[in-house]
Design a protein around this motif. Structure first.
Motif, PDB file in Angstrom:
ATOM      1  N   LEU A 107      54.964  43.530  50.922  1.00 46.20           N
ATOM      2  CA  LEU A 107      53.907  43.860  49.967  1.00 46.20           C
ATOM      3  C   LEU A 107      53.408  42.606  49.245  1.00 46.20           C
ATOM      4  O   LEU A 107      52.210  42.445  49.034  1.00 46.20           O
ATOM      5  N   ARG A 108      54.327  41.713  48.903  1.00 47.74           N
ATOM      6  CA  ARG A 108      53.931  40.445  48.257  1.00 47.74           C
ATOM      7  C   ARG A 108      53.001  39.655  49.179  1.00 47.74           C
ATOM      8  O   ARG A 108      52.009  39.098  48.730  1.00 47.74           O
ATOM      9  N   TYR A 109      53.347  39.617  50.449  1.00 48.41           N
ATOM     10  CA  TYR A 109      52.481  38.938  51.415  1.00 48.41           C
ATOM     11  C   TYR A 109      51.096  39.584  51.426  1.00 48.41           C
ATOM     12  O   TYR A 109      50.077  38.892  51.331  1.00 48.41           O
ATOM     13  N   GLN A 110      51.049  40.895  51.535  1.00 47.53           N
ATOM     14  CA  GLN A 110      49.765  41.593  51.624  1.00 47.53           C
ATOM     15  C   GLN A 110      48.924  41.408  50.360  1.00 47.53           C
ATOM     16  O   GLN A 110      47.710  41.223  50.441  1.00 47.53           O
ATOM     17  N   LYS A 111      49.558  41.436  49.196  1.00 47.69           N
ATOM     18  CA  LYS A 111      48.821  41.340  47.925  1.00 47.69           C
ATOM     19  C   LYS A 111      48.415  39.913  47.562  1.00 47.69           C
ATOM     20  O   LYS A 111      47.373  39.703  46.959  1.00 47.69           O
ATOM     21  N   GLU A 112      49.264  38.949  47.914  1.00 43.40           N
ATOM     22  CA  GLU A 112      49.051  37.582  47.435  1.00 43.40           C
ATOM     23  C   GLU A 112      48.656  36.566  48.502  1.00 43.40           C
ATOM     24  O   GLU A 112      48.015  35.569  48.173  1.00 43.40           O
ATOM     25  N   PHE A 113      49.037  36.796  49.763  1.00 47.73           N
ATOM     26  CA  PHE A 113      48.918  35.729  50.739  1.00 47.73           C
ATOM     27  C   PHE A 113      48.229  36.111  52.048  1.00 47.73           C
ATOM     28  O   PHE A 113      48.161  35.289  52.966  1.00 47.73           O
ATOM     29  N   SER A 114      47.738  37.311  52.171  1.00 45.43           N
ATOM     30  CA  SER A 114      47.097  37.717  53.419  1.00 45.43           C
ATOM     31  C   SER A 114      45.782  36.959  53.612  1.00 45.43           C
ATOM     32  O   SER A 114      45.229  36.382  52.670  1.00 45.43           O
ATOM     33  N   LEU A 115      45.269  36.986  54.824  1.00 46.76           N
ATOM     34  CA  LEU A 115      43.988  36.349  55.113  1.00 46.76           C
ATOM     35  C   LEU A 115      42.888  36.945  54.245  1.00 46.76           C
ATOM     36  O   LEU A 115      42.036  36.225  53.720  1.00 46.76           O
TER      37      LEU A 115
ATOM     38  N   LYS B  36      43.213  38.230  51.253  1.00 52.29           N
ATOM     39  CA  LYS B  36      43.380  37.714  49.888  1.00 52.29           C
ATOM     40  C   LYS B  36      42.891  36.270  49.801  1.00 52.29           C
ATOM     41  O   LYS B  36      42.244  35.877  48.838  1.00 52.29           O
ATOM     42  N   PHE B  37      43.185  35.483  50.824  1.00 49.24           N
ATOM     43  CA  PHE B  37      42.716  34.100  50.868  1.00 49.24           C
ATOM     44  C   PHE B  37      41.193  34.049  50.831  1.00 49.24           C
ATOM     45  O   PHE B  37      40.596  33.291  50.071  1.00 49.24           O
ATOM     46  N   GLU B  38      40.557  34.870  51.658  1.00 53.40           N
ATOM     47  CA  GLU B  38      39.085  34.907  51.703  1.00 53.40           C
ATOM     48  C   GLU B  38      38.514  35.351  50.355  1.00 53.40           C
ATOM     49  O   GLU B  38      37.534  34.778  49.874  1.00 53.40           O
ATOM     50  N   GLU B  39      39.123  36.359  49.757  1.00 57.82           N
ATOM     51  CA  GLU B  39      38.677  36.849  48.451  1.00 57.82           C
ATOM     52  C   GLU B  39      38.756  35.739  47.402  1.00 57.82           C
ATOM     53  O   GLU B  39      37.817  35.527  46.638  1.00 57.82           O
TER      54      GLU B  39
ATOM     55  N   LEU C  94      38.840  32.467  47.955  1.00 54.38           N
ATOM     56  CA  LEU C  94      37.899  31.407  48.304  1.00 54.38           C
ATOM     57  C   LEU C  94      36.488  31.760  47.845  1.00 54.38           C
ATOM     58  O   LEU C  94      35.778  30.918  47.286  1.00 54.38           O
ATOM     59  N   LEU C  95      36.099  32.999  48.054  1.00 51.75           N
ATOM     60  CA  LEU C  95      34.772  33.439  47.605  1.00 51.75           C
ATOM     61  C   LEU C  95      34.640  33.358  46.087  1.00 51.75           C
ATOM     62  O   LEU C  95      33.590  32.972  45.574  1.00 51.75           O
ATOM     63  N   LYS C  96      35.688  33.689  45.363  1.00 48.04           N
ATOM     64  CA  LYS C  96      35.677  33.569  43.894  1.00 48.04           C
ATOM     65  C   LYS C  96      35.435  32.122  43.489  1.00 48.04           C
ATOM     66  O   LYS C  96      34.661  31.854  42.580  1.00 48.04           O
ATOM     67  N   ILE C  97      36.116  31.216  44.172  1.00 53.15           N
ATOM     68  CA  ILE C  97      35.967  29.794  43.856  1.00 53.15           C
ATOM     69  C   ILE C  97      34.549  29.326  44.151  1.00 53.15           C
ATOM     70  O   ILE C  97      33.941  28.606  43.350  1.00 53.15           O
ATOM     71  N   LEU C  98      34.008  29.740  45.288  1.00 52.15           N
ATOM     72  CA  LEU C  98      32.671  29.299  45.683  1.00 52.15           C
ATOM     73  C   LEU C  98      31.579  29.881  44.782  1.00 52.15           C
ATOM     74  O   LEU C  98      30.532  29.256  44.608  1.00 52.15           O
ATOM     75  N   ARG C  99      31.816  31.059  44.240  1.00 48.12           N
ATOM     76  CA  ARG C  99      30.825  31.669  43.347  1.00 48.12           C
ATOM     77  C   ARG C  99      30.852  30.983  42.015  1.00 48.12           C
ATOM     78  O   ARG C  99      29.976  30.875  41.266  1.00 48.12           O
TER      79      ARG C  99
END
Length: 164
Positions: free
Chosen positions: A144-152, A154-157, A159-164
């Motif tokens: 669950l930690r992987y899915q919530k914090e480290f999945s692809l 989550k990474f994309e989400e 990254l998009l926050k940073i770019l916005r």
């Protein structure tokens, strides 16, 4: 060698009377390291305790991780940043024992792993992990930690926050 495999070999020697099998995977940086590894296994009579799988990837890596109960990564690699191998372990529900290199202390929490500051703490960390982390609840938490914090996703989400 800086990724910690020899420390795990030493741990295998210390725990050779226990029912623990240590699985190693990966390539060799040089022939001397490979020779030293296999000579140590032979000298210490660890053939039944230590299994070397060579380089694995994809489905083969996933199957290997799914056989295991714990991932031990005592790295002292000076350029260690954010080891994906820990994320791969989490994705298969494995708690982790690792060192305080790079972002590792931020990747692991009390429920998903143990961070050691000194390689001499590896044996104690193994005992602690066997007592409290090798169970279904911890496996579910790591996944669950992987899915919530480290999945692809989550990474994309993020990254998009940073770019916005």
């Amino acid at each position: 060698k800086s990724k910690g495999y020899f420390s795990v070999l030493e741990l295998a020697k210390i725990t050779s009377g226990e029912r623990i099998v240590y699985h190693f995977a990966g390539g060799w940086q040089n022939k001397a390291d490979e020779t030293e590894f296999f000579e140590f296994v032979e000298k210490e009579e660890l053939r039944e305790t230590v299994k070397f799988h060579g380089f694995v990837d994809g489905l083969e890596k996933q199957r290997l991780l799914e056989k295991c109960h714990l991932f031990i990564f005592p790295t002292r690699y000076e350029n260690e940043a954010f080891p994906l191998s820990i994320l791969e372990a989490f994705s298969c529900g494995l708690p982790v024992i690792s060192t305080d290199e790079g972002a590792i202390p931020f990747m692991l929490d009390r429920e998903s792993g143990i961070v050691i500051e000194d390689l001499s703490e590896l044996g104690d960390a193994l005992v602690a992990a066997k007592e409290s982390m090798i169970n279904k609840k911890t496996a579910q938490y790591c996944r669950l930690r992987y899915q919530k914090e480290f999945s692809l996703e989550k990474f994309e989400e993020n990254l998009l926050k940073i770019l916005r």
